[in-house]
Write a protein that holds these residues in place. Structure first.
Motif, PDB file in Angstrom:
ATOM      1  N   GLY A 175       0.784  -1.236   0.000  1.00  0.00           N
ATOM      2  CA  GLY A 175       0.000   0.000   0.000  1.00  0.00           C
ATOM      3  C   GLY A 175       0.808   1.275   0.000  1.00  0.00           C
ATOM      4  O   GLY A 175       0.262   2.359  -0.238  1.00  0.00           O
ATOM      5  N   HIS A 176       2.108   1.191   0.274  1.00  0.00           N
ATOM      6  CA  HIS A 176       2.966   2.375   0.241  1.00  0.00           C
ATOM      7  C   HIS A 176       3.342   2.712  -1.214  1.00  0.00           C
ATOM      8  O   HIS A 176       3.220   1.866  -2.112  1.00  0.00           O
ATOM      9  N   TYR A 177       3.818   3.937  -1.405  1.00  0.00           N
ATOM     10  CA  TYR A 177       4.256   4.393  -2.724  1.00  0.00           C
ATOM     11  C   TYR A 177       5.741   4.744  -2.670  1.00  0.00           C
ATOM     12  O   TYR A 177       6.188   5.465  -1.764  1.00  0.00           O
ATOM     13  N   ALA A 178       6.500   4.230  -3.627  1.00  0.00           N
ATOM     14  CA  ALA A 178       7.935   4.510  -3.716  1.00  0.00           C
ATOM     15  C   ALA A 178       8.187   5.423  -4.911  1.00  0.00           C
ATOM     16  O   ALA A 178       7.736   5.129  -6.027  1.00  0.00           O
ATOM     17  N   GLN A 179       8.907   6.520  -4.669  1.00  0.00           N
ATOM     18  CA  GLN A 179       9.188   7.483  -5.731  1.00  0.00           C
ATOM     19  C   GLN A 179      10.683   7.556  -6.013  1.00  0.00           C
ATOM     20  O   GLN A 179      11.501   7.643  -5.094  1.00  0.00           O
ATOM     21  N   TYR A 180      11.037   7.507  -7.302  1.00  0.00           N
ATOM     22  CA  TYR A 180      12.425   7.619  -7.758  1.00  0.00           C
ATOM     23  C   TYR A 180      12.485   8.849  -8.661  1.00  0.00           C
ATOM     24  O   TYR A 180      11.812   8.888  -9.702  1.00  0.00           O
ATOM     25  N   ALA A 181      13.308   9.843  -8.300  1.00  0.00           N
ATOM     26  CA  ALA A 181      13.320  11.101  -9.067  1.00  0.00           C
ATOM     27  C   ALA A 181      14.688  11.419  -9.655  1.00  0.00           C
ATOM     28  O   ALA A 181      15.716  10.932  -9.193  1.00  0.00           O
ATOM     29  N   HIS A 182      14.673  12.286 -10.697  1.00  0.00           N
ATOM     30  CA  HIS A 182      15.855  12.809 -11.399  1.00  0.00           C
ATOM     31  C   HIS A 182      16.544  11.766 -12.283  1.00  0.00           C
ATOM     32  O   HIS A 182      17.747  11.833 -12.510  1.00  0.00           O
ATOM     33  N   LEU A 183      15.788  10.792 -12.781  1.00  0.00           N
ATOM     34  CA  LEU A 183      16.357   9.713 -13.583  1.00  0.00           C
ATOM     35  C   LEU A 183      16.828  10.206 -14.960  1.00  0.00           C
ATOM     36  O   LEU A 183      16.267  11.140 -15.525  1.00  0.00           O
ATOM     37  N   SER A 184      17.853   9.543 -15.489  1.00  0.00           N
ATOM     38  CA  SER A 184      18.326   9.867 -16.840  1.00  0.00           C
ATOM     39  C   SER A 184      17.598   9.009 -17.875  1.00  0.00           C
ATOM     40  O   SER A 184      17.408   9.427 -19.023  1.00  0.00           O
ATOM     41  N   GLN A 185      17.186   7.804 -17.474  1.00  0.00           N
ATOM     42  CA  GLN A 185      16.422   6.932 -18.365  1.00  0.00           C
ATOM     43  C   GLN A 185      15.416   6.130 -17.553  1.00  0.00           C
ATOM     44  O   GLN A 185      15.616   5.877 -16.365  1.00  0.00           O
ATOM     45  N   LEU A 186      14.328   5.739 -18.233  1.00  0.00           N
ATOM     46  CA  LEU A 186      13.282   4.938 -17.608  1.00  0.00           C
ATOM     47  C   LEU A 186      13.327   3.517 -18.178  1.00  0.00           C
ATOM     48  O   LEU A 186      13.564   3.337 -19.374  1.00  0.00           O
ATOM     49  N   SER A 187      13.078   2.542 -17.322  1.00  0.00           N
ATOM     50  CA  SER A 187      13.084   1.149 -17.764  1.00  0.00           C
ATOM     51  C   SER A 187      11.709   0.502 -17.659  1.00  0.00           C
ATOM     52  O   SER A 187      11.543  -0.659 -18.036  1.00  0.00           O
ATOM     53  N   VAL A 188      10.734   1.226 -17.132  1.00  0.00           N
ATOM     54  CA  VAL A 188       9.382   0.694 -16.956  1.00  0.00           C
ATOM     55  C   VAL A 188       8.370   1.709 -17.458  1.00  0.00           C
ATOM     56  O   VAL A 188       8.715   2.859 -17.739  1.00  0.00           O
ATOM     57  N   SER A 189       7.123   1.290 -17.529  1.00  0.00           N
ATOM     58  CA  SER A 189       6.051   2.188 -17.965  1.00  0.00           C
ATOM     59  C   SER A 189       4.851   2.033 -17.046  1.00  0.00           C
ATOM     60  O   SER A 189       4.719   1.024 -16.326  1.00  0.00           O
ATOM     61  N   ALA A 190       3.979   3.027 -17.045  1.00  0.00           N
ATOM     62  CA  ALA A 190       2.803   3.017 -16.178  1.00  0.00           C
ATOM     63  C   ALA A 190       1.947   1.783 -16.441  1.00  0.00           C
ATOM     64  O   ALA A 190       1.723   1.399 -17.588  1.00  0.00           O
ATOM     65  N   GLY A 191       1.484   1.148 -15.362  1.00  0.00           N
ATOM     66  CA  GLY A 191       0.659  -0.037 -15.469  1.00  0.00           C
ATOM     67  C   GLY A 191       1.430  -1.340 -15.408  1.00  0.00           C
ATOM     68  O   GLY A 191       0.840  -2.422 -15.280  1.00  0.00           O
ATOM     69  N   GLN A 192       2.750  -1.241 -15.490  1.00  0.00           N
ATOM     70  CA  GLN A 192       3.587  -2.452 -15.494  1.00  0.00           C
ATOM     71  C   GLN A 192       3.797  -2.989 -14.080  1.00  0.00           C
ATOM     72  O   GLN A 192       3.976  -2.237 -13.133  1.00  0.00           O
ATOM     73  N   SER A 193       3.777  -4.287 -13.938  1.00  0.00           N
ATOM     74  CA  SER A 193       4.060  -4.913 -12.646  1.00  0.00           C
ATOM     75  C   SER A 193       5.558  -5.132 -12.519  1.00  0.00           C
ATOM     76  O   SER A 193       6.236  -5.479 -13.495  1.00  0.00           O
ATOM     77  N   VAL A 194       6.092  -4.933 -11.314  1.00  0.00           N
ATOM     78  CA  VAL A 194       7.523  -5.112 -11.068  1.00  0.00           C
ATOM     79  C   VAL A 194       7.716  -5.983  -9.840  1.00  0.00           C
ATOM     80  O   VAL A 194       6.819  -6.132  -8.995  1.00  0.00           O
ATOM     81  N   THR A 195       8.912  -6.541  -9.732  1.00  0.00           N
ATOM     82  CA  THR A 195       9.270  -7.348  -8.572  1.00  0.00           C
ATOM     83  C   THR A 195      10.432  -6.701  -7.851  1.00  0.00           C
ATOM     84  O   THR A 195      11.140  -5.849  -8.420  1.00  0.00           O
ATOM     85  N   ALA A 196      10.658  -7.087  -6.622  1.00  0.00           N
ATOM     86  CA  ALA A 196      11.749  -6.517  -5.834  1.00  0.00           C
ATOM     87  C   ALA A 196      13.082  -6.750  -6.526  1.00  0.00           C
ATOM     88  O   ALA A 196      13.384  -7.869  -6.966  1.00  0.00           O
ATOM     89  N   GLY A 197      13.875  -5.691  -6.654  1.00  0.00           N
ATOM     90  CA  GLY A 197      15.179  -5.797  -7.289  1.00  0.00           C
ATOM     91  C   GLY A 197      15.174  -5.582  -8.781  1.00  0.00           C
ATOM     92  O   GLY A 197      16.241  -5.505  -9.409  1.00  0.00           O
ATOM     93  N   GLN A 198      14.008  -5.442  -9.390  1.00  0.00           N
ATOM     94  CA  GLN A 198      13.940  -5.219 -10.837  1.00  0.00           C
ATOM     95  C   GLN A 198      14.339  -3.791 -11.168  1.00  0.00           C
ATOM     96  O   GLN A 198      13.960  -2.849 -10.485  1.00  0.00           O
ATOM     97  N   GLN A 199      15.105  -3.630 -12.244  1.00  0.00           N
ATOM     98  CA  GLN A 199      15.531  -2.286 -12.646  1.00  0.00           C
ATOM     99  C   GLN A 199      14.338  -1.474 -13.115  1.00  0.00           C
ATOM    100  O   GLN A 199      13.540  -1.925 -13.929  1.00  0.00           O
ATOM    101  N   VAL A 200      14.247  -0.230 -12.585  1.00  0.00           N
ATOM    102  CA  VAL A 200      13.159   0.667 -12.993  1.00  0.00           C
ATOM    103  C   VAL A 200      13.676   1.848 -13.807  1.00  0.00           C
ATOM    104  O   VAL A 200      12.905   2.571 -14.423  1.00  0.00           O
ATOM    105  N   GLY A 201      14.996   2.068 -13.788  1.00  0.00           N
ATOM    106  CA  GLY A 201      15.574   3.173 -14.545  1.00  0.00           C
ATOM    107  C   GLY A 201      17.029   3.376 -14.190  1.00  0.00           C
ATOM    108  O   GLY A 201      17.624   2.588 -13.438  1.00  0.00           O
ATOM    109  N   LEU A 202      17.606   4.461 -14.730  1.00  0.00           N
ATOM    110  CA  LEU A 202      18.996   4.820 -14.458  1.00  0.00           C
ATOM    111  C   LEU A 202      19.042   6.194 -13.800  1.00  0.00           C
ATOM    112  O   LEU A 202      18.285   7.095 -14.171  1.00  0.00           O
TER     113      LEU A 202
END
Length: 309
Positions: free
Chosen positions: A242-269
């Motif tokens: 239920g919590h929200y995790a925010q990653y800011a100031h990225l140079s590149q994105l590796s995921v898109s809205a609606g995508q499911s992710v798992t712990a440790g999966q790359q989300v960006g650079l």
């Protein structure tokens, strides 16, 4: 002789008058011609552009005076609450934010020096919307890798193209992982300082060079991936707890809205997009998607068995 004299005299008089008339007519004719030539020659030397500019400036000034609308340039140390108070904005910072949402972005706390704000009138293209929920008393400024009184202006970068995602790394036994491996904390959570108008830092900054792989701290669903105004390129994940995790100031994105992710999966650079003074990862944990619901991200990770150096 009298008859002859009378005959000559009228001729002399007519000749004299004729000369006078001619002279008068010549002078009369010359003067208008000279005047017309002078008037015609003066036309190119006049300043119609200045007259138009002066008229435009006068009209703009009159319009501002009539509507009370004006433009304010954000300075270092400003926040929406302070500007609204100083400029006597009816409706306070919420009205100021609503009028300038297109320029400010989704987070009212993130304004930067040099930003133009419309006072007393909705800025062109600004959507009509209510102020965000659960606001702080004052809107804070964006975080930086190292505290600095002067913030650099946002970098005008195009939306980042998704980077190829690396295979998901395994989380710990509880299913959680660090957002970035081997990074040191630069600016800690709730660090106080005058550079934040709210009085504290709402996340934690990990000092990493541009291009460092960033990981999902837990399993969840990506709710936002793209440009976030002063946050630059950002990714927001709704974790399964239920919590929200925010990653800011990225140079590149590796995921898109609606995508499911798992712990440790790359989300960006990591990078230095948005309003920053250097490359770093600004990481937040929130209880809702809204600004102002932040919790200690380090304590959150440690509560799930993740050690933060």
């Amino acid at each position: 002789m009298p008859a002859k004299g009378k005959h000559r005299r009228p001729k002399t008089q007519r000749f004299t008058r004729s000369i006078a008339v001619a002279g008068t007519g010549g002078a009369a004719l010359a003067l208008p011609l000279m005047g017309a030539a002078g008037a015609h020659a003066a036309t190119p030397q006049s300043a119609p552009e200045k007259a138009v500019q002066s008229a435009s400036a006068a009209e703009k000034k009159a319009a501002e005076k009539a509507t009370g609308a004006r433009t304010y340039t954000v300075e270092a140390g400003d926040c929406l609450a302070k500007i609204a108070d100083d400029q006597n904005v009816s409706g306070g910072w919420k009205k100021l934010y609503a009028d300038n949402r297109a320029a400010v972005g989704s987070d009212p706390s993130l304004i930067h020096p040099g930003l133009k704000l419309s006072i007393g009138k909705q800025a062109a293209g600004a959507p009509k919307s209510s102020a965000p929920s659960a606001p702080k008393a004052s809107a804070p400024k964006p975080s930086a890798a190292k505290p600095s009184a002067a913030e650099s202006a946002p970098k005008a970068e195009t939306a980042a193209k998704p980077a190829a995602a690396k295979p998901a790394a395994e989380g710990n036994a509880s299913g959680y992982a660090l957002p970035v491996d081997g990074a040191t904390v630069g600016t800690p959570y709730r660090m106080s300082g005058s550079m934040w108008s709210s009085g504290y830092h709402t996340g934690v900054d990990f000092v990493v060079p541009t291009g460092t792989s960033l990981k999902a701290v837990g399993a969840g669903t990506v709710v936002s991936a793209g440009w976030g105004g002063a946050y630059g390129n950002q990714v927001v994940i709704k974790l399964n707890d239920g919590h929200y995790a925010q990653y800011a100031h990225l140079s590149q994105l590796s995921v898109s809205a609606g995508q499911s992710v798992t712990a440790g999966q790359q989300v960006g650079l990591s990078g230095a997009t948005g309003n920053v003074t250097g490359p770093h990862l600004h990481f937040e944990i929130r209880t809702t998607p809204d600004y102002g619901s932040d919790v200690d991200p380090v304590a959150f990770l440690r509560s799930h068995g993740v050690s933060v150096g």
